[in-house]
Design a protein around this motif. Structure first.
Motif, mmCIF file in Angstrom:
data_model
loop_
_atom_site.group_PDB
_atom_site.id
_atom_site.type_symbol
_atom_site.label_atom_id
_atom_site.label_comp_id
_atom_site.label_asym_id
_atom_site.label_seq_id
_atom_site.Cartn_x
_atom_site.Cartn_y
_atom_site.Cartn_z
ATOM 1 N N VAL A 165 -6.897 3.229 -5.373
ATOM 2 C CA VAL A 165 -6.167 1.960 -5.058
ATOM 3 C C VAL A 165 -4.824 1.733 -5.691
ATOM 4 O O VAL A 165 -4.752 2.418 -7.098
ATOM 5 C CB VAL A 165 -7.239 0.798 -5.733
ATOM 6 C CG1 VAL A 165 -6.835 -0.469 -5.756
ATOM 7 C CG2 VAL A 165 -8.664 0.773 -5.264
ATOM 8 N N SER A 166 -4.183 1.154 -5.395
ATOM 9 C CA SER A 166 -2.702 1.290 -5.724
ATOM 10 C C SER A 166 -2.470 0.454 -7.158
ATOM 11 O O SER A 166 -3.341 -0.500 -7.455
ATOM 12 C CB SER A 166 -1.716 0.454 -4.810
ATOM 13 O OG SER A 166 -1.788 -0.865 -4.740
ATOM 14 N N LYS A 167 -1.692 0.629 -7.950
ATOM 15 C CA LYS A 167 -1.505 0.055 -9.276
ATOM 16 C C LYS A 167 -1.404 -1.294 -9.138
ATOM 17 O O LYS A 167 -1.954 -2.332 -9.837
ATOM 18 C CB LYS A 167 -0.384 0.624 -9.980
ATOM 19 C CG LYS A 167 -0.419 0.356 -11.509
ATOM 20 C CD LYS A 167 0.901 1.035 -12.398
ATOM 21 C CE LYS A 167 0.557 0.376 -13.840
ATOM 22 N NZ LYS A 167 0.670 -1.150 -13.757
ATOM 23 N N GLU A 168 -0.672 -1.859 -8.026
ATOM 24 C CA GLU A 168 -0.388 -3.426 -7.752
ATOM 25 C C GLU A 168 -1.594 -3.824 -7.494
ATOM 26 O O GLU A 168 -1.973 -4.839 -8.361
ATOM 27 C CB GLU A 168 0.338 -3.307 -6.641
ATOM 28 C CG GLU A 168 2.084 -3.143 -6.783
ATOM 29 C CD GLU A 168 2.372 -1.690 -6.977
ATOM 30 O OE1 GLU A 168 1.551 -0.796 -6.350
ATOM 31 O OE2 GLU A 168 3.181 -1.362 -7.524
ATOM 32 N N ASP A 169 -2.687 -3.177 -6.758
ATOM 33 C CA ASP A 169 -3.758 -3.834 -6.568
ATOM 34 C C ASP A 169 -4.656 -3.867 -7.638
ATOM 35 O O ASP A 169 -5.521 -5.005 -7.891
ATOM 36 C CB ASP A 169 -4.628 -2.939 -5.463
ATOM 37 C CG ASP A 169 -4.078 -3.514 -4.066
ATOM 38 O OD1 ASP A 169 -3.480 -4.409 -4.115
ATOM 39 O OD2 ASP A 169 -4.380 -2.696 -3.083
ATOM 40 N N LYS A 170 -4.793 -2.897 -8.571
ATOM 41 C CA LYS A 170 -5.411 -2.925 -9.729
ATOM 42 C C LYS A 170 -5.103 -3.974 -10.570
ATOM 43 O O LYS A 170 -5.725 -4.791 -11.244
ATOM 44 C CB LYS A 170 -5.375 -1.410 -10.518
ATOM 45 C CG LYS A 170 -6.199 -0.471 -9.831
ATOM 46 C CD LYS A 170 -5.931 0.748 -10.861
ATOM 47 C CE LYS A 170 -6.691 1.832 -10.150
ATOM 48 N NZ LYS A 170 -6.285 3.221 -10.967
ATOM 49 N N ASP A 171 -3.837 -4.219 -10.775
ATOM 50 C CA ASP A 171 -3.224 -5.217 -11.767
ATOM 51 C C ASP A 171 -3.531 -6.429 -11.281
ATOM 52 O O ASP A 171 -3.736 -7.597 -11.899
ATOM 53 C CB ASP A 171 -1.683 -5.059 -11.790
ATOM 54 C CG ASP A 171 -1.150 -3.880 -12.793
ATOM 55 O OD1 ASP A 171 -2.122 -3.211 -13.261
ATOM 56 O OD2 ASP A 171 0.032 -3.541 -12.718
ATOM 57 N N LEU A 172 -3.449 -6.859 -9.794
ATOM 58 C CA LEU A 172 -3.883 -8.041 -9.282
ATOM 59 C C LEU A 172 -5.492 -8.412 -9.538
ATOM 60 O O LEU A 172 -5.764 -9.513 -10.087
ATOM 61 C CB LEU A 172 -3.538 -7.778 -7.926
ATOM 62 C CG LEU A 172 -4.072 -9.125 -6.994
ATOM 63 C CD1 LEU A 172 -3.300 -10.293 -7.175
ATOM 64 C CD2 LEU A 172 -4.219 -8.709 -5.614
ATOM 65 N N ALA A 173 -6.197 -7.186 -9.486
ATOM 66 C CA ALA A 173 -7.473 -7.696 -9.785
ATOM 67 C C ALA A 173 -7.844 -8.070 -11.130
ATOM 68 O O ALA A 173 -8.276 -8.977 -11.503
ATOM 69 C CB ALA A 173 -8.337 -6.262 -9.424
ATOM 70 N N ILE A 174 -6.979 -7.284 -11.986
ATOM 71 C CA ILE A 174 -7.177 -7.580 -13.452
ATOM 72 C C ILE A 174 -6.829 -8.797 -13.740
ATOM 73 O O ILE A 174 -7.543 -9.664 -14.424
ATOM 74 C CB ILE A 174 -6.426 -6.637 -14.395
ATOM 75 C CG1 ILE A 174 -6.970 -5.267 -14.306
ATOM 76 C CG2 ILE A 174 -6.235 -7.158 -15.692
ATOM 77 C CD1 ILE A 174 -6.289 -4.188 -15.151
ATOM 78 N N ARG A 175 -5.931 -9.577 -13.130
ATOM 79 C CA ARG A 175 -5.100 -10.588 -13.413
ATOM 80 C C ARG A 175 -6.120 -11.922 -12.728
ATOM 81 O O ARG A 175 -6.369 -12.926 -13.423
ATOM 82 C CB ARG A 175 -3.859 -11.117 -12.786
ATOM 83 C CG ARG A 175 -3.034 -11.728 -13.693
ATOM 84 C CD ARG A 175 -1.399 -11.897 -13.155
ATOM 85 N NE ARG A 175 -1.010 -10.688 -12.813
ATOM 86 C CZ ARG A 175 -0.186 -10.098 -11.914
ATOM 87 N NH1 ARG A 175 0.057 -11.649 -10.973
ATOM 88 N NH2 ARG A 175 -0.002 -9.302 -11.483
ATOM 89 N N VAL A 176 -6.449 -11.587 -11.515
ATOM 90 C CA VAL A 176 -7.435 -12.332 -11.026
ATOM 91 C C VAL A 176 -8.679 -12.772 -11.639
ATOM 92 O O VAL A 176 -9.036 -13.680 -12.395
ATOM 93 C CB VAL A 176 -7.586 -12.256 -9.413
ATOM 94 C CG1 VAL A 176 -8.839 -13.021 -8.844
ATOM 95 C CG2 VAL A 176 -6.355 -12.300 -8.711
ATOM 96 N N VAL A 177 -9.238 -11.583 -12.072
ATOM 97 C CA VAL A 177 -10.566 -11.790 -12.773
ATOM 98 C C VAL A 177 -10.356 -12.147 -14.171
ATOM 99 O O VAL A 177 -11.159 -13.048 -14.722
ATOM 100 C CB VAL A 177 -11.491 -10.296 -12.676
ATOM 101 C CG1 VAL A 177 -12.488 -10.436 -13.771
ATOM 102 C CG2 VAL A 177 -11.478 -9.824 -11.353
#
Lengths: 184, 184
Positions: free
Chosen positions: B128-140
DNA sequence: AAGCCTATGTTCAAATTTTGAACATGGGCT
DNA sequence: AGCCCATGTTCAAAATTTGAACATAGGCTT
């Protein structure tokens, strides 16, 4: 001053004493437990026996100064045995060490104080000679001491020994006895 | 070094904070409570806000380093809410003070950490791209934060909010969602 | 019995921490 | 406007803590 270090040393020592015999506790153990320099220990206490004596003396002083109501012999014993039970293993390890003497002296001192305070009230309005008062204190405190001694050496049953109540009753009879005797 | 004084200051402060609002607590109150000189306070801390920040930061660090098992999101929240409940009034008084910002930052930081650790595992074997990971962290983490925020501002019900479990379930769904999305 | 290891106590000076006193400032209260 | 009190700051003295080094003694191993 606040003396947090002394307090920490005492707490570590009691903690360790609840874990193992006095003979298995070194200065190093103590200072490591509370994270201070070894010299800081020696700055505050001469050695482990001195630390132990300080703790016991302070404990006695505290019990005495907190000793709540003069008219209740049981209450005084209650408070004293409470501490012993809470620190059962520590007391056990002190008691079963080369420092038993000191602990016995402490116990006796406590007994004498509690009994003295009690008899002071009992004798308040009576004209009893100083000799008789001292005799009463000695007799009663020694019987209490014997009781505690027995309790300690027989393994410190969690239950406050049933004897205590009976001995207290006995103690209460002694002042009257002495007053009666001094009238004759 | 042991720094018993700093520890005592923090303990007194939290103790007082459990009794009354931050605005009603002075440096004098604190030093009197732990029996030290006023200057000793200023030696260790710049002022009360700095003390508060230290406590909150350290608390966060401790929670994070003690954060037990990576695979349990609930466990992390459990530990965090446990402290809050134990010091309910303190948290309440901090939260209802001029320092609310700081406390929110702390909460957010904690959420991000817990979530980050969790997602790290969830994404372990997936590309998973770093952007997607960061997005997930932010959302959750934001949804968790919102939950805690709501819990705090609605009076901190002793019961661990029933929502938490549901939100955790939701959180667990998010990584899969993102992994799925990144495959398309 | 000799050697080794470790805890004990001691000494010392340097570093750190605590204390007391004094002072200026500013906010809140009357 | 004036007073009171908490705040911060500064300073030097006092107290405490630390690290290092040393001599001693007891316990344990070989």
């Amino acid at each position: 001053m606040a003396n947090f270090t002394q307090k920490a040393i005492k707490e570590s020592f009691i903690k360790l004493l609840n874990e193992r015999p006095l003979s298995k506790i070194s200065v190093k153990d103590i200072v490591e437990d509370c994270g201070i320099n070894r010299n800081s220990f020696y700055y505050h206490f001469q050695d482990i026996p001195a630390l132990l004596e300080t703790i016991i003396t302070e404990q006695a002083d505290e019990l005495i100064s907190n000793y709540p109501e003069i008219d209740s012999l049981e209450k005084g014993l209650e408070v004293a045995t409470q501490f012993a039970i809470q620190n059962k293993m520590a007391v056990f390890h002190i008691y079963n060490s080369v420092n038993r003497d000191m602990y016995e002296q402490y116990t006796m001192r406590l007994c004498k104080h509690v009994v003295g305070r009690y008899l002071e009230v009992a004798f308040k309005d009576e004209s009893v000679s100083k000799e008789d008062k001292d005799l009463a204190i000695r007799v009663v405190s020694c019987s209490l001491f014997g009781l505690v001694y027995d309790w300690l050496s027989s393994g410190m049953n969690e239950e406050r020994p049933a004897d205590i109540k009976r001995v207290c009753e006995l103690c209460k009879g002694i002042p009257e006895m002495i007053i009666e005797r001094s009238k004759n």
